[in-house]
Write an enzyme that holds these catalytic residues in place. Structure first.
Site, PDB file in Angstrom:
ATOM      1  CG  ASP A   1      -1.490   1.262   1.346  1.00  0.00           C
ATOM      2  OD1 ASP A   1      -2.269   1.508   0.579  1.00  0.00           O
ATOM      3  OD2 ASP A   1      -1.334   1.781   2.614  1.00  0.00           O
TER       4      ASP A   1
ATOM      5  CG  ASP B   1      -1.749   7.690   0.514  1.00  0.00           C
ATOM      6  OD1 ASP B   1      -0.825   8.168   0.176  1.00  0.00           O
ATOM      7  OD2 ASP B   1      -2.846   7.498  -0.128  1.00  0.00           O
TER       8      ASP B   1
HETATM    9  P1  B16 Z   1      -6.632  10.340  -3.421  1.00  0.00           P
HETATM   10  P2  B16 Z   1      -3.548   4.071   0.002  1.00  0.00           P
HETATM   11  C1  B16 Z   1      -5.756   5.973  -0.037  1.00  0.00           C
HETATM   12  O1  B16 Z   1      -4.329   5.442  -0.452  1.00  0.00           O
HETATM   13  C2  B16 Z   1      -5.657   6.648   1.368  1.00  0.00           C
HETATM   14  O2  B16 Z   1      -5.379   5.722   2.115  1.00  0.00           O
HETATM   15  C3  B16 Z   1      -6.899   7.080   1.378  1.00  0.00           C
HETATM   16  O3  B16 Z   1      -7.190   7.814   2.817  1.00  0.00           O
HETATM   17  C4  B16 Z   1      -7.436   8.151   0.440  1.00  0.00           C
HETATM   18  O4  B16 Z   1      -8.731   8.704   0.637  1.00  0.00           O
HETATM   19  C5  B16 Z   1      -7.317   7.612  -0.930  1.00  0.00           C
HETATM   20  O5  B16 Z   1      -6.145   6.934  -1.258  1.00  0.00           O
HETATM   21  C6  B16 Z   1      -7.618   8.392  -2.191  1.00  0.00           C
HETATM   22  O6  B16 Z   1      -6.754   9.151  -2.164  1.00  0.00           O
HETATM   23  O7  B16 Z   1      -7.537  11.640  -2.902  1.00  0.00           O
HETATM   24  O8  B16 Z   1      -5.105  10.810  -3.508  1.00  0.00           O
HETATM   25  O9  B16 Z   1      -7.074   9.720  -4.607  1.00  0.00           O
HETATM   26  O10 B16 Z   1      -3.620   4.078   1.390  1.00  0.00           O
HETATM   27  O11 B16 Z   1      -4.707   2.736  -0.874  1.00  0.00           O
HETATM   28  O12 B16 Z   1      -2.476   4.266  -0.781  1.00  0.00           O
HETATM   29 MG    MG Z   2      -2.795   3.148   3.170  1.00  0.00          MG
END
Ligand code: B16
Ligand code: MG
Length: 216
Positions: A8, A10
């Site tokens: 993953d 974030d």
């Molecule tokens: P964006 P991951 C996710 O990333 C985040 O954990 C989540 O908090 C966020 O809303 C989502 O990506 C969408 O992100 O607004 O940048 O498109 O943890 O799956 O890497």
């Molecule tokens: Mg994440």
């Protein structure tokens, strides 16, 4: 046997989870909607649009589609401002070491993220050419907890799902990996309550865990 590790982004490779929190907190405060870090944990791994819907559950009025679109744009603008500041030094501890170790052992590596900003983040970190496959929020129809993101990654890597290990910080991500039939290593406080075998604070002991999974 472990042939691939899907990370993953974030909250695992980089602490952009904190920036998501600050941007959403700003929006929620502007709208006088209650929001705190505990609520923020529910947004981990969840798409931007679905995150807003979760936040708006605490609002005392309903929002039109147009208003929601506007909030989503504002949130992403705020978030992107934080991302502008990112550099190689923001890569979380033990990540570079782990990647190196996996490569040396012939294990493929991928990114499986719900984020539409994933490629931008990876380029800011100087990791654009590091992974064998990247699946992000622009390439999937259903966000975590749906298994699509990890299944697409294993497909691109041409590795069977049961030979993939996912590293995740989100409950939605853990569910996604489990539904994909993959082993999961949970990182951080948000996954403590889940029923997975391997939970770690950071990536320090990932090599040993992968070794253990391989032997089982
Ligand atoms: P964006 P991951 C996710 O990333 C985040 O954990 C989540 O908090 C966020 O809303 C989502 O990506 C969408 O992100 O607004 O940048 O498109 O943890 O799956 O890497
Ligand atoms: Mg994440």
């Amino acid at each position: 046997l472990v042939k691939a590790v899907i990370f993953d982004l974030d909250g695992v490779i980089v602490s952009t989870d904190e920036y998501h929190y600050r941007a959403w907190k700003h929006i929620a405060d502007d709208e006088s909607i209650y929001f705190d870090r505990e609520y923020n944990d529910r947004l981990r791994g969840v798409s931007r649009k679905e995150s807003l819907d979760i936040i708006l559950k605490n609002a005392n009025r309903s929002y039109t589609l147009r208003e929601k679109e506007e909030l989503l744009l504002r949130k992403n603008d705020l978030y992107r401002k934080y991302l502008e500041e990112l550099s190689h030094k923001d890569i979380l501890p033990y990540v570079v070491r782990t990647i190196k170790m996996l490569k040396e052992n012939g294990i493929k590596i991928a990114i499986g993220s719900s984020s539409k900003n994933a490629k931008f983040i990876l380029s800011k970190l100087g990791l654009d050419d590091t992974f064998d496959a990247i699946i992000d929020g622009t390439m999937i129809e259903k966000s975590k907890p749906d298994p699509e993101v990890f299944l697409s990654a294993s497909n691109l890597l041409q590795v069977n799902p049961n030979e993939c290990v996912v590293v995740e910080d989100a409950i939605a991500g853990v569910e996604s990996a489990q539904q994909a039939g993959m082993q999961v290593i949970g990182v951080g406080h948000a996954v403590i309550g889940t029923n997975i075998t391997y939970k770690v604070e950071n990536l320090r002991n990932i090599a040993e865990i992968i070794q253990e999974i391989t032997e089982n």
